[in-house]
Design an enzyme around this catalytic site. Structure first.
Site, PDB file in Angstrom:
ATOM      1  N   LYS A 136      39.672  39.982  33.621  1.00  0.00           N
ATOM      2  CA  LYS A 136      39.110  38.686  33.997  1.00  0.00           C
ATOM      3  C   LYS A 136      40.113  37.955  34.875  1.00  0.00           C
ATOM      4  O   LYS A 136      41.257  37.749  34.481  1.00  0.00           O
ATOM      5  CB  LYS A 136      38.800  37.867  32.743  1.00  0.00           C
ATOM      6  CG  LYS A 136      38.456  36.404  33.022  1.00  0.00           C
ATOM      7  CD  LYS A 136      38.433  35.587  31.735  1.00  0.00           C
ATOM      8  CE  LYS A 136      38.317  34.101  32.023  1.00  0.00           C
ATOM      9  NZ  LYS A 136      38.410  33.269  30.800  1.00  0.00           N
ATOM     10  N   ASP A 192      40.370  27.479  36.026  1.00  0.00           N
ATOM     11  CA  ASP A 192      39.162  27.222  35.250  1.00  0.00           C
ATOM     12  C   ASP A 192      39.104  25.767  34.821  1.00  0.00           C
ATOM     13  O   ASP A 192      39.772  25.357  33.876  1.00  0.00           O
ATOM     14  CB  ASP A 192      39.112  28.136  34.019  1.00  0.00           C
ATOM     15  CG  ASP A 192      37.860  27.900  33.192  1.00  0.00           C
ATOM     16  OD1 ASP A 192      36.878  27.374  33.747  1.00  0.00           O
ATOM     17  OD2 ASP A 192      37.866  28.246  31.999  1.00  0.00           O
ATOM     18  N   LYS A 236      36.460  20.719  31.179  1.00  0.00           N
ATOM     19  CA  LYS A 236      37.441  20.667  30.104  1.00  0.00           C
ATOM     20  C   LYS A 236      38.095  19.290  30.047  1.00  0.00           C
ATOM     21  O   LYS A 236      38.099  18.559  31.038  1.00  0.00           O
ATOM     22  CB  LYS A 236      38.541  21.708  30.356  1.00  0.00           C
ATOM     23  CG  LYS A 236      38.082  23.157  30.313  1.00  0.00           C
ATOM     24  CD  LYS A 236      39.239  24.084  30.666  1.00  0.00           C
ATOM     25  CE  LYS A 236      38.795  25.544  30.655  1.00  0.00           C
ATOM     26  NZ  LYS A 236      38.521  26.030  29.288  1.00  0.00           N
ATOM     27  N   ASP A 273      31.649  26.625  30.805  1.00  0.00           N
ATOM     28  CA  ASP A 273      33.040  26.950  30.469  1.00  0.00           C
ATOM     29  C   ASP A 273      33.143  28.287  29.750  1.00  0.00           C
ATOM     30  O   ASP A 273      34.235  28.728  29.425  1.00  0.00           O
ATOM     31  CB  ASP A 273      33.649  25.831  29.611  1.00  0.00           C
ATOM     32  CG  ASP A 273      35.165  25.936  29.513  1.00  0.00           C
ATOM     33  OD1 ASP A 273      35.774  26.542  30.417  1.00  0.00           O
ATOM     34  OD2 ASP A 273      35.735  25.417  28.538  1.00  0.00           O
ATOM     35  N   ARG A 331      33.115  35.693  30.420  1.00  0.00           N
ATOM     36  CA  ARG A 331      32.239  36.774  29.964  1.00  0.00           C
ATOM     37  C   ARG A 331      31.178  37.106  31.009  1.00  0.00           C
ATOM     38  O   ARG A 331      30.710  38.238  31.077  1.00  0.00           O
ATOM     39  CB  ARG A 331      31.618  36.382  28.624  1.00  0.00           C
ATOM     40  CG  ARG A 331      30.674  35.202  28.674  1.00  0.00           C
ATOM     41  CD  ARG A 331      30.460  34.560  27.317  1.00  0.00           C
ATOM     42  NE  ARG A 331      31.649  33.895  26.836  1.00  0.00           N
ATOM     43  CZ  ARG A 331      31.745  33.288  25.654  1.00  0.00           C
ATOM     44  NH1 ARG A 331      30.698  33.287  24.834  1.00  0.00           N
ATOM     45  NH2 ARG A 331      32.854  32.702  25.286  1.00  0.00           N
TER      46      ARG A 331
END
Length: 498
Positions: free
Chosen positions: A260, A265, A272, A342, A346
């Site tokens: 990944k 992010d 966040k 968020d 995956r």
């Protein structure tokens, strides 16, 4: 980092002398010579300091006499072994790095242990200082050459050569993870992978147009909010083929590692909290570990066919960003309702894992990802979470992790957890709620491993708690750890070469 030389034992005339000593030691060889040259000051100093040679113990004697500026004793424990020697080398490094040169009196160790001690010192020597413009000379290491005295220097040098290649891979991964996100974004990270071509790795970079044509809908959905375009990098090391032991794919296929690579992010629209968000520059640590592992395998000319794939995106909020409630179609054809933007890693892995499976038909796949905060709640920062559909692969990974000090703890998988991923309008949701968050994340990923052809051996390593260290340890200075590089290299070395 210092140059590391292996030489026949000769008492140094200046600098620091490192004495790796086991429990119950008596001074011999260079240690005895140095003690005699200093009028017994070393033996007296060690006794006064209560140094017993225990693992993790160290002692510094300043200006003991003669030509030496300091003598550093490091403990090997009751029975010297590889990990203990590495730790001793790592412990010695900060104690001698202020000297221009140092010698390790390793003539009492066999070649493998002498090499491991030098390896540990090199791992600890890592610094990421390229953005420091006002650092004083006193704060910088002065050591430019570490000499290891061995009764069999040629054998020690040969044993150290593959370890040096692994250290290069570790340092590459640490560099990538340490870089600020305004410098290391998907395009830049992909270009840095091209450096592996000098080692003989075949590097292929897929840009947005190719990804769209192929159908990487889940990955592209994560990337659509950023001005930085996504990339997928495919790295192939055909070591078995080069050694005349395979044909590039081989009957069983290559081993496959997938990382990944979210270079920053924010959480996207599901943004966040501000506190600590700067840490999200290392949300690409899984990709960094895969790149470092491929560099290590190629650097030591591993006799294995291996592929490494990394999905590189930036997850940003904007007018074009993916929204909670969106439905995306993955490369596998399965649809995903995005409940939380968020939970983006995956989605990236879903497409890259499917692509790796369909294109390369590997003998197994291992993915690494800083995937969930839930794994930190479960395991803290001591273990990474191990999820697998194959007991044999899981056992091999756990053993490799133990051998190199990158500990794994196996977590459960099961159909009962799948219920949390049920969507009312798509094949699945991308999150399953707070309970068992790391498990439901792994269950999500597993849906892109199993096909009508049956499951493929697969393991998912959630390294969210182990990718970054907040304090120094024996061979890992504070900062990026490169967790996974050594583990994957050891897995290959012990089970998939030859």
């Amino acid at each position: 980092m210092p140059d590391i030389l292996f030489v026949k034992p000769t008492l140094p005339r200046a600098g620091a002398l490192v004495l790796p000593l086991a429990e119950g030691f008596t001074l011999s060889g260079l240690a005895k010579e140095a003690d005699e040259a200093t009028g017994g000051a070393i033996a007296r100093g060690l006794e006064a300091a209560g140094f017993k040679g225990r693992k993790g113990q160290s002692c510094t004697l300043w200006a003991p006499g003669g030509h030496l500026s300091r003598v550093v004793a490091v403990g090997l424990g009751a029975a010297p072994e590889e990990r203990g020697a590495e730790a001793a080398g790592g412990a010695a490094w900060p104690l001698v790095s202020g000297e221009p040169e140092a010698m390790v009196a390793a003539e009492g160790l066999n070649a493998a242990l002498a090499a491991a001690l030098a390896f540990g010192a090199r791992l600890r020597s890592y610094r990421f200082d390229r953005y420091r413009t006002k650092e004083s000379a006193e704060d910088k290491p002065k050591l430019v050459r570490l000499t290891v005295a061995s009764t069999e220097p040629e054998a020690a040098r040969a044993a150290h050569a593959p370890l040096s290649a692994v250290a290069d891979g570790v340092f590459l991964a640490r560099d990538l993870v340490s870089e600020p996100p305004n410098v290391l974004f998907p395009e830049e990270m992909a270009e840095r992978c091209r450096k592996l071509e000098k080692l003989g790795v075949e590097v292929e970079i897929l840009g947005p147009k190719a990804l769209k044509e192929l159908g990487f809908g889940a990955l592209l959905g994560v990337a659509q909010g950023s001005a930085r375009e996504p990339r997928v990098v495919v790295m192939q090391w055909k070591g078995a083929s080069k050694a005349g032991k395979g044909d590039g794919n081989g009957k069983a296929g290559p081993v496959a590692f997938i990382g990944k690579g979210v270079t920053f992010d924010t959480g996207g629209i599901s943004i966040k909290p501000a506190a600590g968000m700067e840490d999200m520059k290392f949300d690409m640590a899984g990709a960094g570990a895969v790149i470092g592992a491929m560099a290590a395998l190629a650097g030591r000319r591993a006799k294995v066919d291996a592929v490494g794939l990394v999905g590189l995106v930036e997850n940003m909020p904007s007018g074009t960003a993916q929204r909670p409630g969106d439905v995306v179609k993955s490369l596998s054809g399965q649809t995903v309702e995005v409940i939380n933007t968020d939970a983006e890693g995956r989605l990236v892995l879903a497409d890259v894992l499917w692509y790796a499976r369909e294109r390369f038909r590997p003998r197994f796949m291992v993915d690494l990802a800083t995937l969930t905060g839930a794994i930190i709640v479960a395991l803290g920062h001591e273990h990474a979470g191990l999820f697998s559909n194959d007991d044999d692969l899981a056992q091999k990974l756990a053993a490799a992790g133990t051998a190199v000090g990158e500990a794994l703890w196996r977590m459960p998988l099961g159909e009962a957890y799948d219920k949390a991923l049920k969507s009312d309008i798509a094949d699945m949701k991308n999150v399953g709620g707070r309970p068992g968050g790391s498990v439901t994340a792994a269950q999500f990923i597993q849906r892109f491993i199993d096909t009508r052809e049956g499951p493929m051996p697969w393991a998912h390593l959630d390294i969210a708690g182990t990718a970054w260290a907040t304090k120094d340890s024996a061979t890992v200075p504070k900062g990026a750890t490169a967790f996974g590089v050594r583990l994957l290299d050891r897995l290959v070395a012990e089970h998939y070469e030859g």
